[in-house]
Design a protein around this motif. Structure first.
Motif, PDB file in Angstrom:
ATOM      1  N   SER A  34       4.592  -8.835   5.608  1.00 45.06           N
ATOM      2  CA  SER A  34       3.451  -8.616   6.003  1.00 45.06           C
ATOM      3  C   SER A  34       3.360 -10.122   7.717  1.00 45.06           C
ATOM      4  CB  SER A  34       2.249  -9.061   5.760  1.00 45.06           C
ATOM      5  OG  SER A  34       2.683 -10.419   4.377  1.00 45.06           O
ATOM      6  N   SER A  35       4.459 -10.040   7.036  1.00 46.30           N
ATOM      7  CA  SER A  35       4.738 -10.941   8.085  1.00 46.30           C
ATOM      8  C   SER A  35       4.834 -10.800  10.058  1.00 46.30           C
ATOM      9  CB  SER A  35       5.655 -12.194   7.789  1.00 46.30           C
ATOM     10  OG  SER A  35       7.459 -10.673   8.096  1.00 46.30           O
ATOM     11  N   GLY A  36       4.596  -9.051   9.935  1.00 47.89           N
ATOM     12  CA  GLY A  36       4.939  -8.969  11.231  1.00 47.89           C
ATOM     13  C   GLY A  36       6.488  -8.435  11.542  1.00 47.89           C
ATOM     14  N   GLN A  79       8.068   2.436 -12.841  1.00 50.10           N
ATOM     15  CA  GLN A  79       7.221   2.079 -13.476  1.00 50.10           C
ATOM     16  C   GLN A  79       6.937   3.384 -14.357  1.00 50.10           C
ATOM     17  OE1 GLN A  79       5.463  -0.980 -13.449  1.00 50.10           O
ATOM     18  NE2 GLN A  79       4.140  -0.555 -14.344  1.00 50.10           N
ATOM     19  N   ALA A  80       6.191   3.254 -15.998  1.00 48.83           N
ATOM     20  CA  ALA A  80       6.287   4.158 -17.122  1.00 48.83           C
ATOM     21  C   ALA A  80       4.216   4.065 -15.680  1.00 48.83           C
ATOM     22  CB  ALA A  80       5.665   3.500 -18.632  1.00 48.83           C
ATOM     23  N   GLN A  81       4.402   6.049 -15.569  1.00 46.69           N
ATOM     24  CA  GLN A  81       3.267   6.270 -15.835  1.00 46.69           C
ATOM     25  C   GLN A  81       2.221   5.985 -16.311  1.00 46.69           C
ATOM     26  OE1 GLN A  81       3.153  10.998 -16.063  1.00 46.69           O
ATOM     27  NE2 GLN A  81       1.531  10.677 -14.003  1.00 46.69           N
ATOM     28  N   ALA A  82       2.076   5.457 -17.930  1.00 43.81           N
ATOM     29  CA  ALA A  82       0.472   5.904 -18.070  1.00 43.81           C
ATOM     30  C   ALA A  82       0.292   4.031 -17.701  1.00 43.81           C
ATOM     31  CB  ALA A  82       1.009   5.207 -19.483  1.00 43.81           C
ATOM     32  N   SER A  83       1.172   2.922 -17.225  1.00 45.82           N
ATOM     33  CA  SER A  83       1.040   1.774 -16.566  1.00 45.82           C
ATOM     34  C   SER A  83       0.658   2.145 -15.152  1.00 45.82           C
ATOM     35  CB  SER A  83       0.851   0.584 -17.598  1.00 45.82           C
ATOM     36  OG  SER A  83       2.560   1.135 -17.131  1.00 45.82           O
ATOM     37  N   LEU A  84       0.721   2.924 -14.068  1.00 40.51           N
ATOM     38  CA  LEU A  84       0.694   2.825 -13.179  1.00 40.51           C
ATOM     39  C   LEU A  84      -0.639   2.062 -12.606  1.00 40.51           C
ATOM     40  CD1 LEU A  84       3.086   3.481 -10.157  1.00 40.51           C
ATOM     41  CD2 LEU A  84       1.221   5.934 -10.623  1.00 40.51           C
ATOM     42  N   ASP A  85      -1.769   2.764 -13.025  1.00 37.28           N
ATOM     43  CA  ASP A  85      -3.092   2.381 -12.168  1.00 37.28           C
ATOM     44  C   ASP A  85      -3.521   0.533 -12.099  1.00 37.28           C
ATOM     45  OD1 ASP A  85      -3.079   5.082 -11.885  1.00 37.28           O
ATOM     46  OD2 ASP A  85      -4.715   4.871 -12.707  1.00 37.28           O
ATOM     47  N   GLN A  86      -2.487   0.441 -13.436  1.00 33.87           N
ATOM     48  CA  GLN A  86      -2.719  -1.264 -13.545  1.00 33.87           C
ATOM     49  C   GLN A  86      -1.913  -1.876 -12.243  1.00 33.87           C
ATOM     50  OE1 GLN A  86      -3.013   0.643 -15.791  1.00 33.87           O
ATOM     51  NE2 GLN A  86      -2.872  -0.089 -18.394  1.00 33.87           N
ATOM     52  N   GLN A  87      -1.080  -1.055 -12.622  1.00 33.86           N
ATOM     53  CA  GLN A  87       0.295  -2.163 -11.326  1.00 33.86           C
ATOM     54  C   GLN A  87      -0.597  -2.152  -9.977  1.00 33.86           C
ATOM     55  OE1 GLN A  87       2.579  -4.104 -12.165  1.00 33.86           O
ATOM     56  NE2 GLN A  87       3.947  -3.909 -10.998  1.00 33.86           N
ATOM     57  N   LEU A  88      -1.095  -1.224  -9.962  1.00 30.75           N
ATOM     58  CA  LEU A  88      -0.864  -0.756  -8.334  1.00 30.75           C
ATOM     59  C   LEU A  88      -2.653  -1.780  -8.349  1.00 30.75           C
ATOM     60  CD1 LEU A  88      -1.275   3.288  -7.902  1.00 30.75           C
ATOM     61  CD2 LEU A  88       0.668   1.581  -6.673  1.00 30.75           C
ATOM     62  N   GLN A  89      -3.286  -2.172  -9.429  1.00 27.49           N
ATOM     63  CA  GLN A  89      -4.643  -2.976  -9.120  1.00 27.49           C
ATOM     64  C   GLN A  89      -3.934  -4.521  -8.614  1.00 27.49           C
ATOM     65  OE1 GLN A  89      -8.402  -1.418 -11.325  1.00 27.49           O
ATOM     66  NE2 GLN A  89      -7.082  -0.470 -11.655  1.00 27.49           N
ATOM     67  N   LEU A  90      -2.955  -4.334  -9.777  1.00 27.25           N
ATOM     68  CA  LEU A  90      -2.342  -6.151  -9.468  1.00 27.25           C
ATOM     69  C   LEU A  90      -1.867  -5.889  -7.974  1.00 27.25           C
ATOM     70  CD1 LEU A  90      -0.858  -6.665 -13.177  1.00 27.25           C
ATOM     71  CD2 LEU A  90      -2.547  -7.204 -12.311  1.00 27.25           C
ATOM     72  N   LEU A  91      -0.406  -5.287  -7.824  1.00 27.19           N
ATOM     73  CA  LEU A  91       0.387  -5.595  -6.417  1.00 27.19           C
ATOM     74  C   LEU A  91      -0.875  -5.522  -5.173  1.00 27.19           C
ATOM     75  CD1 LEU A  91       3.109  -3.041  -7.560  1.00 27.19           C
ATOM     76  CD2 LEU A  91       3.369  -5.355  -7.006  1.00 27.19           C
ATOM     77  N   ALA A  92      -1.979  -4.389  -5.422  1.00 29.70           N
ATOM     78  CA  ALA A  92      -2.716  -4.143  -4.146  1.00 29.70           C
ATOM     79  C   ALA A  92      -3.775  -5.737  -3.932  1.00 29.70           C
ATOM     80  CB  ALA A  92      -3.636  -3.185  -4.654  1.00 29.70           C
ATOM     81  N   GLN A  94      -2.542  -8.745  -4.719  1.00 33.00           N
ATOM     82  CA  GLN A  94      -1.705  -9.641  -4.093  1.00 33.00           C
ATOM     83  C   GLN A  94      -1.315  -9.715  -2.767  1.00 33.00           C
ATOM     84  OE1 GLN A  94       0.473  -9.014  -7.039  1.00 33.00           O
ATOM     85  NE2 GLN A  94      -0.346 -10.327  -9.089  1.00 33.00           N
ATOM     86  N   GLY A  95      -1.905  -8.000  -2.518  1.00 36.23           N
ATOM     87  CA  GLY A  95      -1.440  -7.308  -1.172  1.00 36.23           C
ATOM     88  C   GLY A  95      -0.298  -7.089  -0.978  1.00 36.23           C
ATOM     89  N   ALA A  96       0.558  -7.328  -2.675  1.00 36.22           N
ATOM     90  CA  ALA A  96       2.236  -6.385  -2.346  1.00 36.22           C
ATOM     91  C   ALA A  96       2.555  -5.714  -2.758  1.00 36.22           C
ATOM     92  CB  ALA A  96       2.303  -7.911  -3.107  1.00 36.22           C
ATOM     93  N   LEU A  97       1.666  -4.309  -2.022  1.00 36.18           N
ATOM     94  CA  LEU A  97       2.356  -3.046  -2.057  1.00 36.18           C
ATOM     95  C   LEU A  97       3.668  -2.848  -2.073  1.00 36.18           C
ATOM     96  CD1 LEU A  97      -1.387  -0.609  -1.754  1.00 36.18           C
ATOM     97  CD2 LEU A  97       0.230  -1.257  -4.278  1.00 36.18           C
ATOM     98  N   PRO A  98       4.544  -1.883  -2.519  1.00 33.17           N
ATOM     99  CA  PRO A  98       5.709  -1.654  -1.273  1.00 33.17           C
ATOM    100  C   PRO A  98       5.289  -0.640  -0.353  1.00 33.17           C
ATOM    101  CG  PRO A  98       5.600  -0.300  -3.845  1.00 33.17           C
ATOM    102  CD  PRO A  98       4.447  -0.931  -4.157  1.00 33.17           C
ATOM    103  N   SER A 330       2.191   2.143   2.544  1.00 35.13           N
ATOM    104  CA  SER A 330       1.060   0.643   2.056  1.00 35.13           C
ATOM    105  C   SER A 330       0.595   0.937   3.905  1.00 35.13           C
ATOM    106  CB  SER A 330       1.523  -0.028   1.791  1.00 35.13           C
ATOM    107  OG  SER A 330       1.265  -0.726   1.973  1.00 35.13           O
ATOM    108  N   LYS A 331      -1.019   0.644   4.017  1.00 28.94           N
ATOM    109  CA  LYS A 331      -1.387   0.683   5.711  1.00 28.94           C
ATOM    110  C   LYS A 331      -0.873  -0.387   5.948  1.00 28.94           C
ATOM    111  CE  LYS A 331      -5.430   0.850   8.182  1.00 28.94           C
ATOM    112  NZ  LYS A 331      -6.681   0.520   8.102  1.00 28.94           N
ATOM    113  N   LYS A 332      -0.461  -2.030   5.140  1.00 29.49           N
ATOM    114  CA  LYS A 332      -0.032  -3.146   5.698  1.00 29.49           C
ATOM    115  C   LYS A 332       1.494  -2.702   5.596  1.00 29.49           C
ATOM    116  CE  LYS A 332       0.210  -7.814   3.664  1.00 29.49           C
ATOM    117  NZ  LYS A 332       0.089  -8.561   1.739  1.00 29.49           N
ATOM    118  N   GLY A 333       2.066  -2.071   4.739  1.00 27.54           N
ATOM    119  CA  GLY A 333       3.851  -1.883   5.040  1.00 27.54           C
ATOM    120  C   GLY A 333       4.431  -0.842   6.010  1.00 27.54           C
ATOM    121  N   TYR A 334       3.392  -0.119   7.143  1.00 29.72           N
ATOM    122  CA  TYR A 334       3.926   0.514   7.988  1.00 29.72           C
ATOM    123  C   TYR A 334       2.846  -0.026   9.267  1.00 29.72           C
ATOM    124  CZ  TYR A 334       3.545   5.119  10.011  1.00 29.72           C
ATOM    125  OH  TYR A 334       3.835   6.341  10.651  1.00 29.72           O
TER     126      TYR A 334
END
Lengths: 432, 295
Positions: A34-36, A79-92, A94-98, A330-334
């Motif tokens: 995110s540093s630009g 990531q296991a599909q069963a825990s994908l939603d949890q992971q996405l929420q955690l990453l989002a 923290q502003g750390a989505l790939p 990811s909007k921020k990554g793009y």
């Protein structure tokens, strides 16, 4: 000894250590895009259950997108599909989505991520997306193009031609009653009729049967009516659909223990000739065409549309269609990262051709006309092209919670341990 | 030493860094979590003030009593199992396996150091029903019985969870209680033996009362661990079948991170905290009286 002097120095040192420790405890992973400036890697969060996307992106990184890969090397995390939603929420959170990630299991979560500014509306970067795929995506995401269609699927019931013929079923079942009769015949002959996963979050394999039965019985708007509050899953006609599937479970048609079987095992059971039918999307074509996995032979795989139900208003040509495992940006990554933008453009331009050429995967991207595809893939391409009315899956309009509960209880329905009524009550209690 | 501990600056110097780190990584998140109970939403959708709505929801939530009941049932069964089996093993080490004790202790302790997820996968395979038949079902079938689909019904799934967690931790409690038993003077046992007390009488009248303090410590350790249990259950059953083996911790995790409702998740966490507090107060009040009796 000068205790005051020493104490002051020690206090300062201890304070500094504490600050360093607390800073370390609160620190992120360090992979900040995110540093630009351009991110070091082009990261993609994949799911274990889908190897085609990672394989295709890897091929792109070595061939068609080699230049982009040099500027920003591809990095794939799983990531296991069963825990994908949890992971996405955690990453989002923290502003750390790939930069690129597998879209959430629950479309409602992807919409939330977009509302929060975490997901890019890819409409402006997806000129290579086919209109059919674009339309499916927009119907899911309230008119927005929030994902890229690495798949364009129809779903249905696949069958083992030889196993059916060996057991005297010469014509593929065309109605629900014929299908159930075929299950009974196979069961009596000692053949497992259906292979379907029901372990944990993989219970979607069973809940697809429920959703399709509802749609065949009550027409293509039946699940939308539930979402709009015009009907309830606990209404008798909806419960009857779940009961029909529970009856299959009680009869043992889903195998010895669907609650113990995950996606890969279910597919493997079918591909090794140990079960006659499997409900699956056309995303499995890559596995059907892979002779290291498919031991029954690709010529031996047939496709059935989910059959019509006696007295039902839905018809078999209303096809369950979707973009399957899609990917989001990811909007921020793009934004503000030219290298990521170049990578995304290269994916949109080339993914469809590479996936079709190397994995026989039908995607929602435009492809080069010259790609040769196996006969089964060609047949499914034709089916997709003929789709007039597409319908969504059972959980498509559910919240993340109701989706998890529904899929988590699918296995119990498939083993006949839950009645249709109990299943629908459990899901309804969590619809929110 | 007295002069150092009497100096406030020295005390601050010694305690300050640890207190600061503890406050930052324990107290602040706890208070933060408490604050979330008055909000609804998540870091993605944003937070809105909910007042006491989360607490009202707690009372109406049909999933909560099931999770609470599972947590209590799990804590009681596993605690009793861990401490009883551990105590039995400790007695075995001290009174029956004096020579081979160290080898047996090492073998029994071994599961304690194994990663929880590895143990869970081991038990999944051990009790497998389909597509392969695991060793347990193979043994049942070899004896003429019918294989059991262990993870498909709440009762049998709980049984496997209990067996796994007792097996995994009994070595730890055995060693803990063994250390307590070693403190019992041999002379006392010999005197009792000379007075004609049998093994059972010695255990009942000497060993049990004198090892009560370490037994109580074991109970506190065990209850503390079992009320917070998460990883072993998550790895073994994922909370299933359905939500039959979902403890409060897992329900809290799902609510917060899978369903995106941090406020209600924090309210479930608060419920767990209150439960832990009640159990802790109950144990300490009881043990104070018991230990006073021992002295």
């Amino acid at each position: 000894m000068a205790p005051h002097f020493k104490a002051k120095n020690l206090m300062a040192a201890a304070g500094a250590v504490a600050l360093v420790l607390s800073a370390a405890a609160c620190g992120g992973s360090g992979d900040d895009s995110s540093s630009g400036s351009s991110a070091k890697n082009f990261s993609f969060l994949a799911i274990n259950e889908n190897t085609t996307i990672a394989k295709t992106l890897t091929t792109l990184s070595q061939k068609e997108c080699a230049t982009q890969n040099t500027a920003q090397p591809l990095e794939i995390k799983n990531q296991a599909q069963a825990s994908l939603d949890q992971q996405l929420q955690l990453l989002a959170g923290q502003g750390a989505l790939p930069q690129l990630f597998t879209a959430a299991n629950a479309p409602s979560l992807t919409s939330q991520l977009a509302d929060n500014g975490s997901v890019l509306d890819a409409a402006s970067v997806s000129e290579g997306v086919l209109p059919a795929a674009s339309s499916t995506i927009k119907s899911l995401y309230d008119g927005k193009q929030l994902v890229l269609p690495t798949e364009l699927n129809i779903e249905g019931i696949w069958y083992n031609k030889k196993l059916l013929a060996d057991n005297g079923i010469t014509t593929p079942p065309a109605t629900w009653d014929e299908l159930v009769a075929a299950f009974a015949k196979l069961q009596a002959a000692g053949v497992q009729p259906i292979s379907q996963a029901g372990k944990g979050g993989d219970g979607w394999g069973v809940t697809r049967w429920v959703g399709n039965y509802i749609l065949r019985q009550q027409g293509p708007d039946a699940l939308k009516k539930v979402a709009d509050g015009q009907a309830k899953l606990t209404d008798p006609q909806y419960v009857a659909a779940a009961d029909a599937i529970a009856a299959l479970g009680k009869a043992g048609y889903f195998g010895k223990s669907p609650t113990s079987i995950d996606y890969a095992t279910a597919l493997n059971t079918f591909l090794t000739g140990k079960a006659a039918f499997i409900y699956m999307g056309s995303w499995a074509l890559s596995d059907f065409n892979d002779d290291t996995k498919n031991k029954i032979g690709v010529d031996n795989v047939g496709f059935l549309k989910f059959p019509a139900v006696t007295g039902g208003v839905g018809t078999a040509d209303q096809m369950p269609a979707n973009v399957g495992t899609a990917i989001a940006i990811s909007k921020k990554g793009y934004e503000g990262d030219a290298n990521t933008q170049a990578w995304v453009k290269c994916i949109v331009d080339n993914y469809g051709t590479v996936a079709l050429r190397d994995s026989s995967q039908i995607t929602g991207f435009a492809t080069d006309a010259g790609v040769e595809v196996p006969a089964l893939t060609k047949e499914i391409q034709t089916e997709i092209g003929n789709v007039q009315t597409s319908v969504l899956w059972f959980e498509a309009y559910f919240s993340a919670k109701a989706t998890t509960i529904s899929q988590g209880n699918g296995g119990l329905l498939g083993s006949g341990q839950l009645t249709g009524e109990k299943f629908m009550q459990t899901v309804t209690a969590n619809l929110g | 030493m007295h002069s150092v501990l009497g100096d406030r600056k020295s005390v601050a110097l010694l305690l300050g860094p640890a207190l600061l780190v503890y406050s930052l990584i324990m107290l602040v998140p706890m208070l933060w979590s408490l604050g979330y109970t008055f909000f609804t939403g998540s870091v993605i959708s944003g937070f809105t003030w909910a007042g006491t709505a989360n607490f009202s929801k707690l009372l109406d939530d049909p999933a909560l009593p099931a999770a609470l009941w599972f947590t209590v049932k799990y804590a009681v069964v596993i605690t009793v199992g861990q401490v009883l089996v551990g105590y039995g093993l400790a007695l075995l080490y001290v009174y029956f396996l004096r020579r081979a004790g160290s080898i047996v202790r090492t073998l029994v302790f071994f599961p304690v150091v194994l990663p929880t997820v590895a143990v869970a996968l081991l038990f999944q395979k051990f009790f497998e029903f389909a597509p392969q038949t695991g060793p347990v079902n193979a043994a049942i079938e070899a004896l003429g019985g019918t294989g059991v689909d262990w993870f498909s019904t709440p009762g049998t799934a709980f049984l496997v969870v209990a067996l796994m967690d007792i097996w995994r931790s009994m070595g730890f409690y055995a060693v803990l209680l063994y250390a307590g038993l070693l403190d019992i003077p041999d002379e006392m046992m010999e005197a009792a033996s000379m007075d004609g007390a049998g093994t059972w009488r010695q255990i009942r009248s000497i060993v049990l009362p004198l090892s009560l303090p370490v037994l109580v410590s074991s109970l506190v350790f065990s209850i503390n661990g079992t009320l917070k249990a998460f990883d072993s259950i998550y790895a073994l059953t994922g909370g299933g079948p359905g939500s039959a083996t979902t403890p409060l911790t897992l329900y809290m995790y799902q609510t917060s991170f899978a369903y995106g409702d941090y406020g209600y998740g924090s309210t479930i966490a608060l419920t767990l905290t209150v439960l832990c507090l009640m159990v802790t107060i109950f144990i300490f009040r009881g043990t104070r009286r018991d230990l006073a009796g021992v002295e």
